[in-house]
Enzyme design. Sequence first.
Site, PDB file in Angstrom:
ATOM      1  CG  LEU A 192      -1.896  -1.178   1.317  1.00  0.00           C
ATOM      2  CD1 LEU A 192      -2.757  -1.061   2.586  1.00  0.00           C
ATOM      3  CD2 LEU A 192      -2.792  -1.275   0.082  1.00  0.00           C
ATOM      4  CG  HIS A 219      -3.034   1.210  -2.494  1.00  0.00           C
ATOM      5  ND1 HIS A 219      -1.680   1.024  -2.577  1.00  0.00           N
ATOM      6  CD2 HIS A 219      -3.581   0.475  -3.498  1.00  0.00           C
ATOM      7  CE1 HIS A 219      -1.411   0.193  -3.587  1.00  0.00           C
ATOM      8  NE2 HIS A 219      -2.541  -0.146  -4.160  1.00  0.00           N
ATOM      9  CD  GLN A 246      -8.051  10.000 -13.871  1.00  0.00           C
ATOM     10  OE1 GLN A 246      -8.427  10.794 -13.009  1.00  0.00           O
ATOM     11  NE2 GLN A 246      -7.316  10.368 -14.904  1.00  0.00           N
ATOM     12  CB  SER A 268       2.631  -1.773  -5.777  1.00  0.00           C
ATOM     13  OG  SER A 268       1.449  -1.366  -5.112  1.00  0.00           O
TER      14      SER A 268
HETATM   15  P1  AMP Z   1      -3.502  -2.230  -7.046  1.00  0.00           P
HETATM   16  O1  AMP Z   1      -3.104  -2.547  -5.647  1.00  0.00           O
HETATM   17  O2  AMP Z   1      -2.380  -1.745  -7.899  1.00  0.00           O
HETATM   18  O3  AMP Z   1      -4.326  -3.316  -7.679  1.00  0.00           O
HETATM   19  O4  AMP Z   1      -4.469  -0.982  -6.940  1.00  0.00           O
HETATM   20  C1  AMP Z   1      -5.600  -0.998  -6.108  1.00  0.00           C
HETATM   21  C2  AMP Z   1      -6.424   0.221  -6.390  1.00  0.00           C
HETATM   22  O5  AMP Z   1      -5.641   1.382  -6.152  1.00  0.00           O
HETATM   23  C3  AMP Z   1      -6.885   0.296  -7.859  1.00  0.00           C
HETATM   24  O6  AMP Z   1      -8.227   0.766  -7.885  1.00  0.00           O
HETATM   25  C4  AMP Z   1      -5.940   1.295  -8.459  1.00  0.00           C
HETATM   26  O7  AMP Z   1      -6.483   1.989  -9.563  1.00  0.00           O
HETATM   27  C5  AMP Z   1      -5.705   2.228  -7.289  1.00  0.00           C
HETATM   28  N1  AMP Z   1      -4.461   2.981  -7.428  1.00  0.00           N
HETATM   29  C6  AMP Z   1      -3.244   2.508  -7.799  1.00  0.00           C
HETATM   30  N2  AMP Z   1      -2.352   3.501  -7.880  1.00  0.00           N
HETATM   31  C7  AMP Z   1      -3.019   4.641  -7.549  1.00  0.00           C
HETATM   32  C8  AMP Z   1      -2.649   6.022  -7.463  1.00  0.00           C
HETATM   33  N3  AMP Z   1      -1.410   6.434  -7.720  1.00  0.00           N
HETATM   34  N4  AMP Z   1      -3.595   6.921  -7.099  1.00  0.00           N
HETATM   35  C9  AMP Z   1      -4.874   6.516  -6.831  1.00  0.00           C
HETATM   36  N5  AMP Z   1      -5.282   5.235  -6.901  1.00  0.00           N
HETATM   37  C10 AMP Z   1      -4.371   4.313  -7.262  1.00  0.00           C
END
Ligand code: AMP
Length: 282
Positions: free
Chosen positions: A33, A37, A148, A186
Amino acid sequence: MKAIRSIDDIREKVRSLKKEGSTVAFVPTMGALHEGHLSLFRLAQEHADEVVASIYVNPEQFAPDEDFEEYPRELENDLAKCEEEGIAAVFAPTDDIMYSGKQYLSIEIDELNEYMDGGSRPGFFEGILLVVNKLFNIIKPDFAVFGQKDIQQFRILQQMVKEFNHDVELIMGPIKRANDGLALSSRNKYLDDEQRKLAPGLYRSLQYVGKQISDGAKNVQLLLDHQKNELEAKGFKIDYFNLFSFEDMIPIEDPEAGSKYILAGAVYLGETRLIDNIIIEK
Ligand code: AMP
């Protein structure tokens, strides 16, 4: 704070939250995270009384040549962050729990995954739809928040909610960025110092082209080609860098006034794949 592993236990937890009269917003993640997140957790808290998160690196959305094994896993650290953010429960199942026994069913997607990440990563969005469909059935949230940053994911999930009649309201959170503009991810952990310095170049190019398009530039293809060359000269390998329609996510050459578009790019720095996008309303 402890992760909840079993489907029965997380169902029981959500049931008890709802029994107390709370509305529940759900934020699915793959963990490791970062502030992006956390910004979704905070947005979720603005919409609902309680927020439930999931931390699960979903094997179904990784192709055999992708980074499933290397993907950062930091559960203890993540749980501490969730506790600090006031998350009501964290569902962190194992693969055996999520995909127990032989799996006979899958979900197919038509057209919406032909370009952008769907075009480059066969099976990616089918894997995401499968896991989010399962997670929605397990958690049964009132709201679910997605970033987004993964805009094609958001659009396809919107369609899933509509076509499969999920009783949940989707909310899109803006992209959280480092001070130099790099979208938090990440996977940024994979970048070495030199690559990390180059990485914000993707967002700068998107901003530059986005402004020209908003200002009414005529030859969008020329603009895109020019920026692609610039990025390549700096050391990026381009997967795609293009303008897409918002609804169908298909490439667009002549944007029209009054319509909504996604200007999106996916690039490699070494082995690391970075994505970013901006929304353009003409
Ligand atoms: P992930 O853990 O990469 O699957 O992401 C989980 C959620 O966090 C998804 O809805 C992503 O679109 C969102 N997310 C990832 N990076 C960002 C960011 N830099 N800003 C806002 N939301 C993000």
